[in-house]
Scaffold this active site. Sequence first.
Site, short mmCIF file in Angstrom:
data_model
loop_
_atom_site.label_atom_id
_atom_site.label_comp_id
_atom_site.label_asym_id
_atom_site.label_seq_id
_atom_site.Cartn_x
_atom_site.Cartn_y
_atom_site.Cartn_z
CG ASP A 8 -0.43 0.23 2.51
OD1 ASP A 8 0.80 0.43 2.61
OD2 ASP A 8 -1.21 0.25 3.50
CB CYS A 65 0.37 -2.77 4.49
SG CYS A 65 0.02 -3.84 5.91
CB THR A 67 1.22 -3.45 10.79
OG1 THR A 67 0.05 -3.84 10.05
CG2 THR A 67 0.92 -2.18 11.58
CG HIS A 98 8.97 -25.81 10.75
ND1 HIS A 98 9.12 -25.84 12.11
CD2 HIS A 98 10.06 -26.45 10.24
CE1 HIS A 98 10.25 -26.46 12.43
NE2 HIS A 98 10.84 -26.84 11.31
CG HIS A 133 7.27 -29.35 9.32
ND1 HIS A 133 6.99 -28.93 10.60
CD2 HIS A 133 8.59 -29.65 9.31
CE1 HIS A 133 8.09 -28.96 11.33
NE2 HIS A 133 9.08 -29.40 10.56
C1 RB5 Z 1 -2.50 2.40 6.63
O1 RB5 Z 1 -2.59 3.54 7.43
C2 RB5 Z 1 -2.31 1.17 7.49
O2 RB5 Z 1 -3.48 0.92 8.22
C3 RB5 Z 1 -1.93 -0.03 6.67
O3 RB5 Z 1 -0.75 0.24 5.98
C4 RB5 Z 1 -1.66 -1.31 7.42
O4 RB5 Z 1 -0.76 -1.11 8.46
C5 RB5 Z 1 -2.82 -2.09 7.82
O5 RB5 Z 1 -2.73 -3.19 8.39
#
Ligand code: RB5
Length: 147
Positions: A8, A65, A67, A98, A133
């Site tokens: 993203d 993204c 996180t 695994h 596995h």
């Molecule tokens: C975008 O602000 C953020 O929510 C996205 O990049 C991600 O971390 C979502 O899981």
Amino acid sequence: MKIAIGNDHTAYDLKLIIAEHIKKKGYEVLDLGTHSSEKCDYPVYGEKVAMAIKNKEADRGILICGTGIGISLAANKVNGIRAAVCSDAYSAKMCRAHNNAQILAFGARVVGVDTAKMLVDEFLNTEFEGGRHENRVKLITEIEERN
Ligand code: RB5
């Protein structure tokens, strides 16, 4: 080996760095976007990369993204896909060895550039061990088929 990559807006710059890093190592890159830092919705790109794996247009996938969580959750909704969010090299290796994960996910707001490169290297250099596995991964697939 062809690697599908998706991200993203939060991860656009890191995606370019990672795409270059793996190209230098000889991998072919299928960049499924997003292609700018303009705000967008991560599930779109999670699904695109997952579908590229499912349809055998790519061998492995990388998703980034903020996180790594949202984009991996989206990818994991595609039947047969195992996307693992990792922020350490050991997990990036073991999700292949695994869990036979086809997709590595991480967060551009969580890991730095050098760690991201290490995650990708471990993920791409490790094969599934199979053996004991195999059945555990099959049990994951059966949950999908049951629900
Ligand atoms: C975008 O602000 C953020 O929510 C996205 O990049 C991600 O971390 C979502 O899981």
